[in-house]
Design an enzyme around this catalytic site. Structure first.
Site, mmCIF file in Angstrom:
data_model
loop_
_atom_site.group_PDB
_atom_site.id
_atom_site.type_symbol
_atom_site.label_atom_id
_atom_site.label_comp_id
_atom_site.label_asym_id
_atom_site.label_seq_id
_atom_site.Cartn_x
_atom_site.Cartn_y
_atom_site.Cartn_z
ATOM 1 N N ARG A 1 -17.831 19.645 5.360
ATOM 2 C CA ARG A 1 -18.164 18.219 5.451
ATOM 3 C C ARG A 1 -18.560 17.911 6.894
ATOM 4 N NH1 ARG A 1 -12.964 15.171 2.811
ATOM 5 N NH2 ARG A 1 -12.114 15.938 4.760
ATOM 6 N N ASP B 1 0.279 -8.989 1.816
ATOM 7 C CA ASP B 1 -0.738 -8.047 1.353
ATOM 8 C C ASP B 1 -1.740 -8.846 0.524
ATOM 9 O OD1 ASP B 1 -0.488 -4.626 0.691
ATOM 10 O OD2 ASP B 1 -2.102 -5.843 -0.131
ATOM 11 N N GLY C 1 0.837 -1.208 0.000
ATOM 12 C CA GLY C 1 0.000 0.000 0.000
ATOM 13 C C GLY C 1 0.870 1.254 0.000
ATOM 14 N N PHE D 1 0.467 -2.337 8.663
ATOM 15 C CA PHE D 1 -0.254 -1.304 7.906
ATOM 16 C C PHE D 1 -1.602 -1.804 7.399
ATOM 17 C CE2 PHE D 1 4.261 -0.310 7.146
ATOM 18 C CZ PHE D 1 4.290 1.035 7.439
ATOM 19 N N ASN E 1 -1.531 13.896 8.230
ATOM 20 C CA ASN E 1 -1.959 13.753 6.821
ATOM 21 C C ASN E 1 -0.771 13.498 5.880
ATOM 22 O OD1 ASN E 1 -4.058 15.177 8.346
ATOM 23 N ND2 ASN E 1 -5.104 15.342 6.400
ATOM 24 N N TYR F 1 -14.173 4.375 11.354
ATOM 25 C CA TYR F 1 -12.754 4.193 11.029
ATOM 26 C C TYR F 1 -11.879 4.504 12.252
ATOM 27 C CZ TYR F 1 -8.079 5.256 9.309
ATOM 28 O OH TYR F 1 -6.712 5.307 9.154
#
Ligand SMILES: NC(=O)c1ccc[n+]([C@@H]2O[C@H](COP(=O)([O-])OP(=O)(O)OC[C@H]3O[C@@H](n4cnc5c(N)ncnc54)[C@H](O)[C@@H]3O)[C@@H](O)[C@H]2O)c1
Ligand SMILES: O=c1ccn([C@@H]2O[C@H](COP(=O)(O)OP(=O)(O)O[C@H]3O[C@H](CO)[C@H](O)[C@H](O)[C@H]3O)[C@@H](O)[C@H]2O)c(=O)[nH]1
Length: 339
Positions: free
Chosen positions: A291, A31, A10, A80, A178, A148
């Site tokens: 949002r 993965d 990923g 991950f 981020n 999440y």
């Protein structure tokens, strides 16, 4: 160290894999390709000169995962593999609980059985929800506001409860802010999917003329220019934090928790302006409603990680934008810098 990387094909896992290989660790990747492809394995090989061992495998399949542990016998695991979309987690929470929590449980069972003693876990600033203070420290209240974030916090708690009972185990939880950017060699970056709704993915779409204008969600936040502020961190800085975290886990207490951000907040307008400067073209904007659940401002205190390790964020916002444009073939790559 022999390191097993789940989700290693990923976005964040593949960049971390290159740093691990360059620092001499022996690597294997598991993965299931649910959000990646085997091309990424070749890209890691082209970037580093080493193609890691790879198992295409769903970590929810415990028996299969045990076979991987049996064959590779890792000393440490960097985990991950997970689902990561907030809107998708609201539509299908059970899939998120299963993959993000049950997946972690399977992994811990294997680590226990095969005596892998170091664990690094990908967590997220989403565990803080709407932060109650700025900058966000590791002691800021955790109060996720979507499935999440809830599944990631639950996985953290699962890890803490397990590690507390095992004298030889050390763990590190990394809460990322981020991540943005791509590897300077040019073979790895974030593959922007149709369902990617984050800011940089949308800016890329506008620059590629796949979309006319960027929707800016909110212009009346209590921030400098009224748009949302976040802590954007270069993917290579984030990747390096994992290797430092593995080192830190050797010498300190049982479970460490670190924020991984730069400590700087940039608004949507700041990001757009930086992309415009790097690209030399305009990004038309369309202001829209906020949002639901979007905090006005989120940025990290990265002081704990800096105090405990040699890690420092070294790349600038311009580095992030340029590397995205080069990866997206929107700009020719210059000479590979020290990125
Ligand atoms: N990208 C972000 O903005 C961000 C921010 C904070 C935290 N995180 C966390 O970082 C981690 C990696 O994120 P990413 O951006 O690289 O995501 P990604 O989707 O690019 O990578 C995750 C990888 O895990 C694999 N995977 C998913 N479920 C699996 C399973 N059951 N078995 C085996 N493989 C599986 C996918 O195929 C994919 O290659 C995730 O745990 C995510 O929650 C990401
Ligand atoms: O088209 C867009 C997309 C985003 N934004 C704004 O840009 C900022 C950043 O939004 P992102 O969607 O890129 O990132 P978030 O901070 O909302 O979320 C990210 O960080 C979270 C942790 O804080 C979670 O990890 C989540 O998975 C990850 O996408 C926000 O102010 C958002 O309102 C826009 O204005 N327009």
């Amino acid at each position: 160290m022999k390191v097993l990387v789940t989700g290693g094909l990923g976005y964040i896992g593949s960049h971390t894999a290159t740093v691990l290989i360059n620092q001499g660790h022996e690597l294997a990747i598991v993965d299931d390709l649910s959000n990646s492809s085997e091309d990424v394995l070749d890209a890691i090989g082209r970037t580093t000169g080493v193609k890691p061992k790879f198992w295409r495998h769903d970590i929810l399949n415990l028996e299969g995962l045990e076979r991987v542990f049996e064959a590779f016998r890792p000393d440490g695991v960097i985990h991950f593999a997970a689902y990561k979309s907030v809107p998708e987690s609201i539509r299908d929470p059970l899939a998120y609980w299963e993959n993000n929590v049950q997946g972690t449980l399977c992994l811990l069972k294997c680590m226990d059985k095969y005596h892998a003693s170091r664990f690094v876990f990908s967590s997220t600033a989403a565990v803080y929800g709407i932060p109650t203070e700025l900058p966000v420290t590791e002691l800021t209240e955790t109060k996720p506001i979507n499935p999440y974030g809830q599944t990631k916090l639950a996985a953290e708690q699962l890890i803490a409860s397990f590690i507390a009972t095992r004298s030889n185990m050390r763990g590190v939880i990394l809460r990322y802010f981020n991540p943005v950017g791509a590897h300077p060699a040019g073979f790895l970056g974030e593959v922007v999917k149709e369902q990617s709704h984050n800011l940089v993915a949308q800016i890329v779409r506008v620059l590629k003329k796949e979309q006319e204008a960027l929707s800016v969600f909110g212009k009346d936040f209590p921030t400098r220019d009224g748009t949302g502020v976040r802590d954007y961190i270069h993917i290579m800085d984030l990747a390096e934090a994992h290797v430092e975290a593995l080192e830190a886990s050797k010498k300190t207490s049982k479970l460490l928790v670190y924020n991984v951000g730069t400590g700087h907040g940039y608004s949507v307008i700041d990001i757009v302006t930086r992309f415009e400067a790097a690209m030399g073209s305009r990004v038309p904007l369309r202001f829209e409603q906020r949002r639901i659940g979007d905090p006005a401002e989120v940025y990290a205190s990265g002081e704990r990680l800096k105090a405990d390790t040699r890690w420092r964020p070294r790349r600038s916002l311009s580095d992030m934008c340029l590397s995205v444009l080069q990866w997206e073939d929107l700009k020719e790559s210059g000479p590979a810098s020290d990125l």
